[in-house]
Scaffold this motif. Sequence first.
Motif, PDB file in Angstrom:
ATOM      1  N   ASP A   1       0.809  -1.206   0.000  1.00 29.76           N
ATOM      2  CA  ASP A   1       0.000   0.000   0.000  1.00 29.76           C
ATOM      3  C   ASP A   1       0.848   1.265   0.000  1.00 29.76           C
ATOM      4  O   ASP A   1       0.314   2.362   0.092  1.00 29.76           O
ATOM      5  CB  ASP A   1      -0.925   0.005   1.213  1.00 29.76           C
ATOM      6  CG  ASP A   1      -1.970  -1.087   1.119  1.00 29.76           C
ATOM      7  OD1 ASP A   1      -2.178  -1.772   2.130  1.00 29.76           O
ATOM      8  OD2 ASP A   1      -2.558  -1.246   0.047  1.00 29.76           O
ATOM      9  N   PHE A   2       2.167   1.133  -0.026  1.00 31.36           N
ATOM     10  CA  PHE A   2       3.031   2.290  -0.062  1.00 31.36           C
ATOM     11  C   PHE A   2       4.261   1.947  -0.885  1.00 31.36           C
ATOM     12  O   PHE A   2       4.625   0.787  -1.019  1.00 31.36           O
ATOM     13  CB  PHE A   2       3.432   2.741   1.345  1.00 31.36           C
ATOM     14  CG  PHE A   2       4.040   1.654   2.191  1.00 31.36           C
ATOM     15  CD1 PHE A   2       5.408   1.450   2.193  1.00 31.36           C
ATOM     16  CD2 PHE A   2       3.250   0.849   2.986  1.00 31.36           C
ATOM     17  CE1 PHE A   2       5.975   0.445   2.955  1.00 31.36           C
ATOM     18  CE2 PHE A   2       3.798  -0.157   3.764  1.00 31.36           C
ATOM     19  CZ  PHE A   2       5.171  -0.353   3.743  1.00 31.36           C
ATOM     20  N   GLY A   3       4.866   2.942  -1.468  1.00 27.96           N
ATOM     21  CA  GLY A   3       6.046   2.690  -2.280  1.00 27.96           C
ATOM     22  C   GLY A   3       6.600   3.958  -2.889  1.00 27.96           C
ATOM     23  O   GLY A   3       6.022   5.035  -2.763  1.00 27.96           O
ATOM     24  N   VAL A   4       7.729   3.798  -3.556  1.00 27.78           N
ATOM     25  CA  VAL A   4       8.403   4.890  -4.261  1.00 27.78           C
ATOM     26  C   VAL A   4       8.491   4.492  -5.727  1.00 27.78           C
ATOM     27  O   VAL A   4       8.824   3.360  -6.051  1.00 27.78           O
ATOM     28  CB  VAL A   4       9.819   5.136  -3.698  1.00 27.78           C
ATOM     29  CG1 VAL A   4      10.543   6.202  -4.506  1.00 27.78           C
ATOM     30  CG2 VAL A   4       9.760   5.519  -2.223  1.00 27.78           C
ATOM     31  N   ILE A   5       8.199   5.439  -6.592  1.00 29.46           N
ATOM     32  CA  ILE A   5       8.281   5.200  -8.027  1.00 29.46           C
ATOM     33  C   ILE A   5       9.358   6.118  -8.595  1.00 29.46           C
ATOM     34  O   ILE A   5       9.346   7.326  -8.330  1.00 29.46           O
ATOM     35  CB  ILE A   5       6.937   5.493  -8.718  1.00 29.46           C
ATOM     36  CG1 ILE A   5       5.836   4.604  -8.130  1.00 29.46           C
ATOM     37  CG2 ILE A   5       7.059   5.308 -10.220  1.00 29.46           C
ATOM     38  CD1 ILE A   5       4.439   5.015  -8.539  1.00 29.46           C
TER      39      ILE A   5
ATOM     40  N   TRP B   1      10.093   4.127   3.831  1.00 32.25           N
ATOM     41  CA  TRP B   1      10.159   3.171   2.742  1.00 32.25           C
ATOM     42  C   TRP B   1      11.060   3.733   1.660  1.00 32.25           C
ATOM     43  O   TRP B   1      11.333   4.926   1.622  1.00 32.25           O
ATOM     44  CB  TRP B   1       8.773   2.783   2.240  1.00 32.25           C
ATOM     45  CG  TRP B   1       7.933   3.900   1.704  1.00 32.25           C
ATOM     46  CD1 TRP B   1       7.762   4.222   0.405  1.00 32.25           C
ATOM     47  CD2 TRP B   1       7.125   4.818   2.447  1.00 32.25           C
ATOM     48  NE1 TRP B   1       6.904   5.283   0.282  1.00 32.25           N
ATOM     49  CE2 TRP B   1       6.502   5.678   1.522  1.00 32.25           C
ATOM     50  CE3 TRP B   1       6.868   5.009   3.800  1.00 32.25           C
ATOM     51  CZ2 TRP B   1       5.638   6.695   1.904  1.00 32.25           C
ATOM     52  CZ3 TRP B   1       6.019   6.034   4.170  1.00 32.25           C
ATOM     53  CH2 TRP B   1       5.408   6.853   3.242  1.00 32.25           C
ATOM     54  N   GLN B   2      11.528   2.848   0.798  1.00 33.48           N
ATOM     55  CA  GLN B   2      12.532   3.218  -0.185  1.00 33.48           C
ATOM     56  C   GLN B   2      12.303   2.446  -1.478  1.00 33.48           C
ATOM     57  O   GLN B   2      11.800   1.327  -1.459  1.00 33.48           O
ATOM     58  CB  GLN B   2      13.916   2.885   0.392  1.00 33.48           C
ATOM     59  CG  GLN B   2      15.076   3.132  -0.524  1.00 33.48           C
ATOM     60  CD  GLN B   2      16.403   2.882   0.169  1.00 33.48           C
ATOM     61  OE1 GLN B   2      16.636   3.372   1.258  1.00 33.48           O
ATOM     62  NE2 GLN B   2      17.269   2.103  -0.459  1.00 33.48           N
ATOM     63  N   SER B   3      12.729   3.046  -2.574  1.00 35.00           N
ATOM     64  CA  SER B   3      12.705   2.348  -3.858  1.00 35.00           C
ATOM     65  C   SER B   3      13.575   1.102  -3.746  1.00 35.00           C
ATOM     66  O   SER B   3      14.665   1.148  -3.174  1.00 35.00           O
ATOM     67  CB  SER B   3      13.251   3.264  -4.958  1.00 35.00           C
ATOM     68  OG  SER B   3      13.493   2.546  -6.135  1.00 35.00           O
ATOM     69  N   ILE B   4      13.116  -0.007  -4.272  1.00 36.37           N
ATOM     70  CA  ILE B   4      13.882  -1.247  -4.192  1.00 36.37           C
ATOM     71  C   ILE B   4      14.939  -1.316  -5.285  1.00 36.37           C
ATOM     72  O   ILE B   4      16.089  -1.640  -5.030  1.00 36.37           O
ATOM     73  CB  ILE B   4      12.940  -2.464  -4.266  1.00 36.37           C
ATOM     74  CG1 ILE B   4      12.065  -2.476  -3.008  1.00 36.37           C
ATOM     75  CG2 ILE B   4      13.739  -3.767  -4.397  1.00 36.37           C
ATOM     76  CD1 ILE B   4      10.970  -3.507  -3.020  1.00 36.37           C
ATOM     77  N   SER B   5      14.571  -0.969  -6.502  1.00 35.66           N
ATOM     78  CA  SER B   5      15.530  -1.109  -7.606  1.00 35.66           C
ATOM     79  C   SER B   5      16.269   0.179  -7.937  1.00 35.66           C
ATOM     80  O   SER B   5      17.323   0.145  -8.567  1.00 35.66           O
ATOM     81  CB  SER B   5      14.817  -1.640  -8.852  1.00 35.66           C
ATOM     82  OG  SER B   5      13.746  -0.786  -9.173  1.00 35.66           O
TER      83      SER B   5
END
Length: 177
Positions: free
Chosen positions: A40-44, A154-158
């Motif tokens: 439900d949350f993330g970085v793009i 939270w942080q971008s994974i890639s």
Amino acid sequence: MALLISLPGRILDMTWVLFLLLPAACLQAGNPAGFYRKRDFGVIQPARLSGVQGSSIEIPFSFYFPWELAKDPQMRILWRWKDFHGEFIYNSSFIHKHFIHKHFIHEHFKGRLTLNWTQPQTSGVLKILNLTKEDLNTYFCRVHLKAGNLKEMWQSISGTRLTITRGKHITGQPWWP
């Protein structure tokens, strides 16, 4: 959770009832397909960008979360480079004991890094000026949020893989790590 229905001698009917009830059991808020739990949350941010030595580049980012924020949330944007757990290169502000320090910038990027973002926006741009071959790397946006009792990060994974090419007057070949 499983629902069992006893229909003596009618196994086929029981199978159909369970099959018809399965989609309803799988439905979750924000996940209509029910096959997996969506974050439900993330970085793009873009997977790859390319810049020319000596020029500037902008790495756009946006983030999302499911919470409605209370008044005066505290949001911070941080950036890392090299890998997911790499060094921080930018911090929009940070708290040390009782003092708030603003705009930490890694020594490598002094005078060359700006963040175009203001709270409570959920998107912005990290700009790197005067690109050098040493800037070839992967960059990760990280979000810190504090609102009342809610504390999340939270942080971008890639991240975004940045390639740097030499100026056109030299060659158009990229530098590789």
